[in-house]
Design a protein around this motif. Structure first.
Motif, mmCIF file in Angstrom:
data_model
loop_
_atom_site.group_PDB
_atom_site.id
_atom_site.type_symbol
_atom_site.label_atom_id
_atom_site.label_comp_id
_atom_site.label_asym_id
_atom_site.label_seq_id
_atom_site.Cartn_x
_atom_site.Cartn_y
_atom_site.Cartn_z
ATOM 1 N N GLN A 1 11.059 6.667 1.707
ATOM 2 C CA GLN A 1 12.255 7.502 1.763
ATOM 3 C C GLN A 1 12.060 8.733 2.642
ATOM 4 O O GLN A 1 12.896 9.026 3.499
ATOM 5 N N SER B 1 14.728 1.487 -0.257
ATOM 6 C CA SER B 1 13.326 1.592 -0.650
ATOM 7 C C SER B 1 13.037 0.694 -1.844
ATOM 8 O O SER B 1 12.023 -0.018 -1.882
ATOM 9 N N GLY B 2 13.926 0.712 -2.833
ATOM 10 C CA GLY B 2 13.728 -0.108 -4.017
ATOM 11 C C GLY B 2 13.749 -1.590 -3.724
ATOM 12 O O GLY B 2 13.010 -2.369 -4.337
ATOM 13 N N PRO C 1 7.552 4.883 -2.812
ATOM 14 C CA PRO C 1 8.923 5.367 -2.604
ATOM 15 C C PRO C 1 8.990 6.637 -1.761
ATOM 16 O O PRO C 1 9.906 6.801 -0.950
#
Length: 477
Positions: free
Chosen positions: A302, A312-313, A298
């Motif tokens: 990010q 990102s998720g 992450p």
């Protein structure tokens, strides 16, 4: 090492439906715990604003939970033996849910920290006792399938947590981060009561190793404090070094104590069982590497790529899809190739899939990164399932509670070490390169370092006998 008792060899298969139902109920409760651990970190800045405190101090909300876990996990085996695994697991779910409610209503940081300690008490009992409950509810021949289900929470929680936390903080109050645990916890407690039988085994007797609990809890707490604070400037460096020193001395005193204790809280004699010892040592190295990924990925997506938390998720979620597919493949793969071959060759593929993340760049199409993470999630999940199954393959049922306690204690420490090694690799590479903030090359070096740690597990796995775990996998090669 004594052979399994004849009645263990002749045990009957548990109905598949009941086995899956038990595995799903335990897995959902553990998923709640794993999800909570990662969702909370995303909401820390919002909590700091609500409490009017420096965001730096909000790390106490994370460390208090981890220290609580570390202190109480060693006692979980004795508690399960004394009061019954189903009763303790159900109580742990309720305590974790109550801690979540207290966190949601916390008016200030001290109350939040105290509530997180309550959550940690529940969480400390959920992981090892949930695993013990499942192991006691299935036959050895069904252990691989059951462990495939149980592996899911550890993989899904860190992947779903950051985007879910970002969504909640963006569109609702941070308090909902804890409130989402309430319906899951209540449903889980009811499901345990209705659908999971109270299977009891003779444990390690009624004697409580009080000194062992004190020494092991102190060792875990101090080592966790050291790992959580090293290099982060949260406390003076000498306090971090003292925490490591105190933790190391507590470990030494515990080892000396356990040699003369009839029923030690962490039974070191289990290391004489080759399959357990190799699974514990090699699995620790692999978990250290995997524990760094939810921290590094992450951040790179990010801060390095400039993507939003939600975007990102959605990329990292591909690993969860690969892990889900593995659930159907674990038993056939292990039956075809056996535990040793799978742990060696699958471990090599899993380590290389981590290393490929070092090559990720903003110009890469999303579908290509999703493909890499999907494959990586599949092989990592298969490796976890194999480690978690072979660890208990030669453990007599009467010693299952001791084995799950020992295994879970080391597992908790290794995952935290992964974050520390990932962060340290990133910081050292940035310092050596003269970068004030990590560059893409620094993230690449960090991924290669943790991949190297995963590779260290392979020579240990190669020491397994060719027929290791044949009773579990059905492999006759």
């Amino acid at each position: 090492m004594s052979a399994p008792a004849p009645e263990e060899e002749a045990e009957l298969l548990v109905p598949v439906g009941r086995m899956r139902l038990t595995a799903v109920i335990v897995a959902v409760a553990l998923f709640m715990q794993n999800l909570d651990s990662t969702v909370v970190t995303t909401a820390l800045p919002a909590m700091a604003g609500s409490f009017h405190v420096d965001p730096l101090y909000m790390s106490m909300a994370v460390t208090s939970y981890l220290i609580s876990l570390s202190v109480f996990i060693p006692a979980s085996g004795w508690v399960a033996d004394r009061f019954g695994a189903r009763q303790v697991f159900r109580t742990a779910v309720v305590v974790f849910t109550l801690g979540s409610i207290f966190c949601g209503f916390a008016p200030n940081l001290p109350v939040l920290v105290a509530s997180r300690v309550v959550q940690g008490l529940g969480g400390a009992m959920m992981l090892p006792v949930g695993r013990l409950l499942l192991l006691r509810s299935v036959s050895r021949a069904q252990m691989v399938s059951a462990m495939a289900w149980l592996t899911m929470p550890a993989l899904l929680g860190p992947i779903l947590g950051p985007p879910l936390g970002g969504f909640i903080v963006s569109f609702a109050s941070w308090r909902w981060v804890f409130d989402i645990n309430v319906p899951i916890g209540l449903a889980g407690a009811v499901a345990v009561s209705l659908f999971i039988p109270d299977v009891r085994e003779e444990g390690r007797g009624g004697h409580l190793d009080s000194l062992g609990i004190l020494l092991s809890g102190l060792a875990m707490a101090l080592l966790m404090v050291g790992l959580e604070t090293v290099g982060r400037g949260l406390i003076p460096l000498y306090w971090t070094l003292l925490a490591f020193l105190g933790g190391g001395l507590s470990c030494l005193f515990y080892v000396l104590h356990a040699r003369h204790e009839e029923n030690p809280v962490l039974d070191l004699s289990l290391m004489r069982v080759p399959t357990f010892a190799i699974s514990l040592l090699a699995g620790t190295l692999f978990r250290v590497a995997v524990g760094a990924l939810p921290f590094l990925l992450p951040l790179m997506l990010q801060l390095g790529f400039g993507k939003s938390p939600l975007a990102s998720g959605l990329i990292t979620f591909a690993a969860a899809a690969g892990a889900l597919l593995m659930k159907f493949a674990a038993q056939p793969v292990l039956a075809r190739f056996g535990f040793r071959s799978v742990l060696v060759w699958n471990g090599l593929i899993a380590a290389l899939s981590m290393a490929i993340c070092a090559a990720f760049r903003p110009a890469w199409p999303v579908w290509l990164m999703d493909g890499v993470l999907f494959v990586a999630g599949f092989f990592r999940s298969l490796q976890f399932t194999a480690f978690n199954s072979i660890a208990y393959g030669d453990i007599p049922r009467a010693r299952m509670s001791a084995a799950t306690t020992f295994y879970s204690t080391v597992q908790q420490l290794s995952l935290t070490m992964g974050v520390v090694i990932g962060a340290a690799s990133l910081e050292v590479s940035s310092w050596a390169s003269g970068h004030r903030v990590p560059s893409l090359s620094d993230y690449g070096i960090a991924f290669l370092v943790v991949s190297g740690v995963a590779l260290l597990a392979i020579p240990l796995c190669a020491r397994l006998p060719r027929n290791a775990g044949a009773q579990l996998s059905g492999h006759r090669g």
